[in-house]
Design an enzyme around this catalytic site. Structure first.
Site, short mmCIF file in Angstrom:
data_model
loop_
_atom_site.label_atom_id
_atom_site.label_comp_id
_atom_site.label_asym_id
_atom_site.label_seq_id
_atom_site.Cartn_x
_atom_site.Cartn_y
_atom_site.Cartn_z
N LYS A 13 0.54 -0.72 0.03
CA LYS A 13 0.31 0.03 0.14
C LYS A 13 0.91 1.49 0.20
O LYS A 13 0.70 2.44 -0.62
CB LYS A 13 -1.03 -0.24 1.44
CG LYS A 13 -0.36 0.11 2.52
CD LYS A 13 -1.27 0.18 3.97
CE LYS A 13 -0.50 0.74 4.88
NZ LYS A 13 0.51 1.14 5.43
N ARG A 85 -7.16 3.27 10.69
CA ARG A 85 -6.62 2.52 10.33
C ARG A 85 -8.06 1.20 11.74
O ARG A 85 -7.31 0.18 12.57
CB ARG A 85 -5.18 1.58 11.21
CG ARG A 85 -5.01 1.75 10.96
CD ARG A 85 -3.22 1.11 11.46
NE ARG A 85 -2.51 0.81 10.76
CZ ARG A 85 -1.54 0.75 10.11
NH1 ARG A 85 -1.39 1.75 9.16
NH2 ARG A 85 -1.18 0.06 9.90
N ARG A 119 11.78 -8.03 3.97
CA ARG A 119 11.41 -6.37 3.73
C ARG A 119 13.19 -5.75 4.24
O ARG A 119 13.49 -6.08 5.30
CB ARG A 119 10.32 -5.73 4.41
CG ARG A 119 10.01 -4.07 3.92
CD ARG A 119 8.89 -4.09 4.16
NE ARG A 119 8.14 -3.94 4.85
CZ ARG A 119 6.95 -3.45 5.23
NH1 ARG A 119 6.74 -2.93 4.40
NH2 ARG A 119 6.44 -3.89 6.26
N ARG A 153 13.02 -2.88 9.79
CA ARG A 153 12.36 -2.39 11.24
C ARG A 153 11.92 -3.33 12.19
O ARG A 153 12.03 -4.73 11.99
CB ARG A 153 11.02 -1.92 10.37
CG ARG A 153 10.71 -0.77 9.77
CD ARG A 153 9.34 -0.88 8.76
NE ARG A 153 8.90 -0.69 9.68
CZ ARG A 153 7.40 -0.55 9.28
NH1 ARG A 153 7.75 -0.07 7.35
NH2 ARG A 153 5.91 -0.52 9.18
N ARG A 165 0.53 -8.15 14.07
CA ARG A 165 0.02 -6.35 13.38
C ARG A 165 -1.05 -7.37 11.38
O ARG A 165 -2.07 -6.29 12.04
CB ARG A 165 1.07 -6.06 12.17
CG ARG A 165 1.86 -5.27 12.94
CD ARG A 165 3.28 -5.57 12.90
NE ARG A 165 3.53 -4.17 11.71
CZ ARG A 165 4.51 -4.68 11.12
NH1 ARG A 165 5.96 -5.35 11.44
NH2 ARG A 165 4.58 -4.26 9.64
P1 AMP Z 1 2.88 0.62 8.60
O1 AMP Z 1 4.11 1.81 8.18
O2 AMP Z 1 1.30 1.91 7.58
O3 AMP Z 1 3.06 -0.33 8.20
O4 AMP Z 1 2.66 1.65 9.72
C1 AMP Z 1 3.63 1.27 11.27
C2 AMP Z 1 3.05 1.56 12.65
O5 AMP Z 1 3.02 2.66 12.56
C3 AMP Z 1 2.01 0.11 12.31
O6 AMP Z 1 2.22 -1.12 12.64
C4 AMP Z 1 1.60 1.29 14.04
O7 AMP Z 1 2.63 0.90 15.15
C5 AMP Z 1 1.65 2.78 13.82
N1 AMP Z 1 0.45 3.16 12.83
C6 AMP Z 1 1.05 3.46 11.46
N2 AMP Z 1 -0.45 4.20 11.26
C7 AMP Z 1 -1.50 4.26 12.50
C8 AMP Z 1 -2.86 4.27 13.05
N3 AMP Z 1 -3.34 5.43 11.87
N4 AMP Z 1 -2.82 4.30 13.87
C9 AMP Z 1 -2.32 4.01 15.05
N5 AMP Z 1 -0.98 3.68 14.77
C10 AMP Z 1 -0.56 3.83 13.68
#
Ligand code: AMP
Length: 202
Positions: A13, A85, A119, A153, A165
């Protein structure tokens, strides 16, 4: 037009949001990037959630987002990547701005695990590589552009955090798909084909 891109971790995404934002000249706002790049006293608290694969609490997430996004961003149209989310965040967002479309980049859980395990990221230019899919780095574990060593990460390198997750995605994020009548795109195709399918829908 205001768009939301969502998908389980590893769905691509973020990659697609970046490509489409460049093609259409719309700002790309990734809440994951905003949180990872946060500085100051909130950083430690934010990291304590992200590193373990948990969602950051809604109030904190919304504060970080409000700091980054001004009224002008909302007016001109944007791609939100990784937000909302859960239903609470969707309701908060609706108070500020109308979302025109939600795109779900869909892959199976099994494929998500495989991609997350492969990744690797560059700290310097933020490029993302994948040792199982594409793009692979030319020299293993080094960035093609910066020659910097790549890193994984914290939340990608531990299987139980990865599973957590995926579980959170099904439980908390999937209800948001119905809420916005999201459009499902098959994310298990080549990057260019996925982009083409998304552009057709928007
Ligand atoms: P992503 O890069 O979108 O995979 O996000 C990485 C991490 O950031 C997630 O696993 C959450 O810990 C945090 N995160 C990102 N977006 C949100 C959100 N909208 N609400 C809460 N935590 C978020």
């Amino acid at each position: 037009m205001n768009l939301v891109f969502t998908g389980v971790q590893g769905s691509g995404k973020g990659t697609q949001a970046k490509i489409v934002s460049e093609k259409l000249g719309m700002p790309h706002i990734s809440t994951g990037d905003l949180l990872r790049n946060s500085q100051g006293k909130l950083k430690k608290e934010i990291d304590s959630y992200i590193s373990f694969g948990k969602l950051v609490p809604d109030s904190l997430m919304i504060n970080v987002l409000n700091e980054r996004v001004s009224g002008n961003d909302y007016l001109e149209g944007f791609i939100l990547d990784g937000f909302p989310r859960n239903l609470k965040q969707a309701e908060e967002l609706d108070k500020i701005v109308q979302i025109n479309k939600m795109i779900e980049v869909h892959i199976s859980d099994e494929e998500a695990r495989r991609r997350i395990r492969g990744r690797w990221n560059c700290r310097k230019c933020e490029a993302i590589y994948n040792t199982f899919t594409l793009p692979k780095p030319k020299i293993e574990r080094y960035c093609d552009k910066c020659n910097e060593p790549l890193y994984q990460r914290d939340d990608d390198s531990n299987d139980s955090f990865v599973n957590k997750r995926i579980e959170i995605y099904h439980k908390e994020t999937e209800p948001v798909l119905a809420y916005y009548h999201s459009i499902r795109i098959n994310g298990e195709q080549g990057i260019e084909k996925v982009t083409k399918d998304i552009l057709k829908e928007i």
